[in-house]
Design an enzyme around this catalytic site. Structure first.
Site, PDB file in Angstrom:
ATOM      1  N   ARG A 159      11.805  -1.115  11.567  1.00 41.26           N
ATOM      2  CA  ARG A 159      10.515  -1.217  12.268  1.00 41.26           C
ATOM      3  C   ARG A 159      10.501  -2.439  13.179  1.00 41.26           C
ATOM      4  O   ARG A 159      10.700  -3.565  12.718  1.00 41.26           O
ATOM      5  CB  ARG A 159       9.368  -1.306  11.252  1.00 41.26           C
ATOM      6  CG  ARG A 159       9.001   0.019  10.649  1.00 41.26           C
ATOM      7  CD  ARG A 159       7.898  -0.096   9.632  1.00 41.26           C
ATOM      8  NE  ARG A 159       6.671  -0.712  10.129  1.00 41.26           N
ATOM      9  CZ  ARG A 159       5.529  -0.725   9.475  1.00 41.26           C
ATOM     10  NH1 ARG A 159       5.442  -0.126   8.288  1.00 41.26           N
ATOM     11  NH2 ARG A 159       4.467  -1.317   9.982  1.00 41.26           N
ATOM     12  N   ARG A 175      -9.445   0.581   9.434  1.00 46.58           N
ATOM     13  CA  ARG A 175      -9.063  -0.796   9.747  1.00 46.58           C
ATOM     14  C   ARG A 175     -10.111  -1.493  10.598  1.00 46.58           C
ATOM     15  O   ARG A 175      -9.942  -2.661  10.931  1.00 46.58           O
ATOM     16  CB  ARG A 175      -7.744  -0.801  10.505  1.00 46.58           C
ATOM     17  CG  ARG A 175      -6.508  -1.011   9.604  1.00 46.58           C
ATOM     18  CD  ARG A 175      -5.286  -0.854  10.496  1.00 46.58           C
ATOM     19  NE  ARG A 175      -4.142  -1.609  10.106  1.00 46.58           N
ATOM     20  CZ  ARG A 175      -3.035  -1.083   9.569  1.00 46.58           C
ATOM     21  NH1 ARG A 175      -2.978   0.184   9.274  1.00 46.58           N
ATOM     22  NH2 ARG A 175      -2.001  -1.837   9.317  1.00 46.58           N
ATOM     23  N   ARG A 192      -0.030  -9.294  13.247  1.00 47.20           N
ATOM     24  CA  ARG A 192      -0.599  -8.193  12.449  1.00 47.20           C
ATOM     25  C   ARG A 192      -1.529  -8.748  11.366  1.00 47.20           C
ATOM     26  O   ARG A 192      -2.586  -8.173  11.096  1.00 47.20           O
ATOM     27  CB  ARG A 192       0.531  -7.378  11.792  1.00 47.20           C
ATOM     28  CG  ARG A 192       1.276  -6.521  12.807  1.00 47.20           C
ATOM     29  CD  ARG A 192       2.638  -6.108  12.288  1.00 47.20           C
ATOM     30  NE  ARG A 192       2.571  -5.231  11.139  1.00 47.20           N
ATOM     31  CZ  ARG A 192       3.602  -5.026  10.301  1.00 47.20           C
ATOM     32  NH1 ARG A 192       4.762  -5.630  10.496  1.00 47.20           N
ATOM     33  NH2 ARG A 192       3.454  -4.206   9.288  1.00 47.20           N
ATOM     34  N   LYS A 212       0.830  -1.218   0.000  1.00 50.60           N
ATOM     35  CA  LYS A 212       0.000   0.000   0.000  1.00 50.60           C
ATOM     36  C   LYS A 212       0.864   1.268   0.000  1.00 50.60           C
ATOM     37  O   LYS A 212       0.607   2.188  -0.764  1.00 50.60           O
ATOM     38  CB  LYS A 212      -0.923   0.027   1.235  1.00 50.60           C
ATOM     39  CG  LYS A 212      -1.891  -1.144   1.304  1.00 50.60           C
ATOM     40  CD  LYS A 212      -2.871  -0.999   2.462  1.00 50.60           C
ATOM     41  CE  LYS A 212      -2.243  -1.033   3.841  1.00 50.60           C
ATOM     42  NZ  LYS A 212      -1.687  -2.339   4.246  1.00 50.60           N
ATOM     43  N   ARG A 220      11.626  -6.796   4.507  1.00 49.84           N
ATOM     44  CA  ARG A 220      11.587  -5.348   4.779  1.00 49.84           C
ATOM     45  C   ARG A 220      12.211  -5.059   6.147  1.00 49.84           C
ATOM     46  O   ARG A 220      12.866  -4.036   6.338  1.00 49.84           O
ATOM     47  CB  ARG A 220      10.132  -4.854   4.726  1.00 49.84           C
ATOM     48  CG  ARG A 220      10.000  -3.346   4.826  1.00 49.84           C
ATOM     49  CD  ARG A 220       8.583  -2.879   4.563  1.00 49.84           C
ATOM     50  NE  ARG A 220       7.721  -3.032   5.720  1.00 49.84           N
ATOM     51  CZ  ARG A 220       6.427  -2.735   5.742  1.00 49.84           C
ATOM     52  NH1 ARG A 220       5.830  -2.280   4.638  1.00 49.84           N
ATOM     53  NH2 ARG A 220       5.700  -2.892   6.823  1.00 49.84           N
TER      54      ARG A 220
HETATM   55  P1  AMP Z   1       1.058   0.178   8.968  1.00 47.86           P
HETATM   56  O1  AMP Z   1       2.161   1.162   8.795  1.00 47.86           O
HETATM   57  O2  AMP Z   1      -0.190   0.547   8.223  1.00 47.86           O
HETATM   58  O3  AMP Z   1       1.500  -1.240   8.699  1.00 47.86           O
HETATM   59  O4  AMP Z   1       0.638   0.220  10.509  1.00 47.86           O
HETATM   60  C1  AMP Z   1       1.554  -0.133  11.518  1.00 47.86           C
HETATM   61  C2  AMP Z   1       0.813  -0.267  12.835  1.00 47.86           C
HETATM   62  O5  AMP Z   1       0.233   0.993  13.200  1.00 47.86           O
HETATM   63  C3  AMP Z   1      -0.358  -1.258  12.842  1.00 47.86           C
HETATM   64  O6  AMP Z   1       0.065  -2.586  13.063  1.00 47.86           O
HETATM   65  C4  AMP Z   1      -1.172  -0.699  14.004  1.00 47.86           C
HETATM   66  O7  AMP Z   1      -0.599  -1.049  15.250  1.00 47.86           O
HETATM   67  C5  AMP Z   1      -1.018   0.796  13.828  1.00 47.86           C
HETATM   68  N1  AMP Z   1      -2.076   1.353  12.954  1.00 47.86           N
HETATM   69  C6  AMP Z   1      -1.913   1.920  11.734  1.00 47.86           C
HETATM   70  N2  AMP Z   1      -3.085   2.312  11.232  1.00 47.86           N
HETATM   71  C7  AMP Z   1      -4.023   1.971  12.146  1.00 47.86           C
HETATM   72  C8  AMP Z   1      -5.438   2.071  12.198  1.00 47.86           C
HETATM   73  N3  AMP Z   1      -6.127   2.605  11.177  1.00 47.86           N
HETATM   74  N4  AMP Z   1      -6.078   1.610  13.308  1.00 47.86           N
HETATM   75  C9  AMP Z   1      -5.383   1.089  14.341  1.00 47.86           C
HETATM   76  N5  AMP Z   1      -4.059   0.925  14.340  1.00 47.86           N
HETATM   77  C10 AMP Z   1      -3.378   1.360  13.257  1.00 47.86           C
END
Ligand code: AMP
Length: 217
Positions: free
Chosen positions: A161, A116, A173, A41, A155
């Protein structure tokens, strides 16, 4: 139709949370870029935001910015993110609303990693109504789980991360995605706004698949 969506998500009419769309919508193009962790994404959002002159909002990036700057929001978010869990809805929704407000004059948005949960999807629909706009489409990158795990581990070697570094957290996740997020396909399908594309291929091939959809909106 709206009643069906609401009952599917257990949304009550009590507070009239889903409002009717206003007449005379503005011309913003708002896209939810969807898919499980590691689907690509962020990579695609970086290309599409330039191509369509849209504002890219990644809730994960905003959380990571807050972690880096040691804010209270960052400390809270980190306690969930490091375990592979979602940050609570209220915090995430307030943050997302603030990010949209910061970009009041935008042509439109690419939402990456948001919504989400059902509550987030409902909040986003209401926010768009307030902006006299709407979500035009959810475009989803479809990738097999084992490929996702492999991509995220790869990654993790360079991303720094914490949540990419450990296979247990990566799998958590993905489980969170199936528990709370995957269901949103049906929310957008019920509005004829869901478009899935094969998320395997070169960056350019996948951009072409996504663009073929976005160009029709
Ligand atoms: P991402 O960068 O989208 O993979 O998000 C990394 C982490 O941030 C996720 O595993 C969640 O812990 C948190 N996170 C990101 N977006 C959301 C969301 N919309 N709702 C809740 N947690 C989020």
């Amino acid at each position: 139709m709206l009643e069906r969506i609401k009952s599917f998500f257990g949304i009550s009419n009590k507070n009239n949370k889903i409002k009717s769309p206003s007449i005379g919508k503005n011309t913003m193009k708002n896209i939810v870029l969807f898919g499980p962790p590691g689907a690509g994404k962020g990579t695609q959002a970086d290309v599409l935001k330039e191509k369509y002159q849209l504002i890219h909002i990644s809730t994960g990036d905003v959380f990571r910015f807050n972690i880096k700057n040691e804010t209270a929001l960052g400390t809270l978010a980190k306690s969930y993110m490091d375990k592979g869990h979602l940050v609570p809805d209220e915090v995430t929704i307030n943050m997302l609303n603030a990010e949209v407000e910061k970009n009041a004059g935008a042509n439109g948005f690419i939402f990456d990693g948001f919504p989400r949960t059902a509550a987030q999807a409902e909040a986003l629909a209401n926010l768009m109504v307030e902006k006299n706009s709407q979500i035009n489409a959810m475009v989803a990158l479809e990738v097999d789980d084992e490929i996702l795990v492999g991509r995220l581990l790869e990654r993790g070697k360079t991303s720094g991360r914490v949540d990419d570094a450990d296979e247990t957290v990566i799998r958590e996740r993905i489980s969170e995605y199936y528990r709370k997020t995957d269901i949103l396909k049906e929310f957008y399908q019920a509005q004829d706004k869901y478009f899935g594309v094969d998320g395997i291929g070169s960056i350019e091939e996948i951009t072409d698949r996504l663009s073929a959809i976005i160009d029709t909106l």
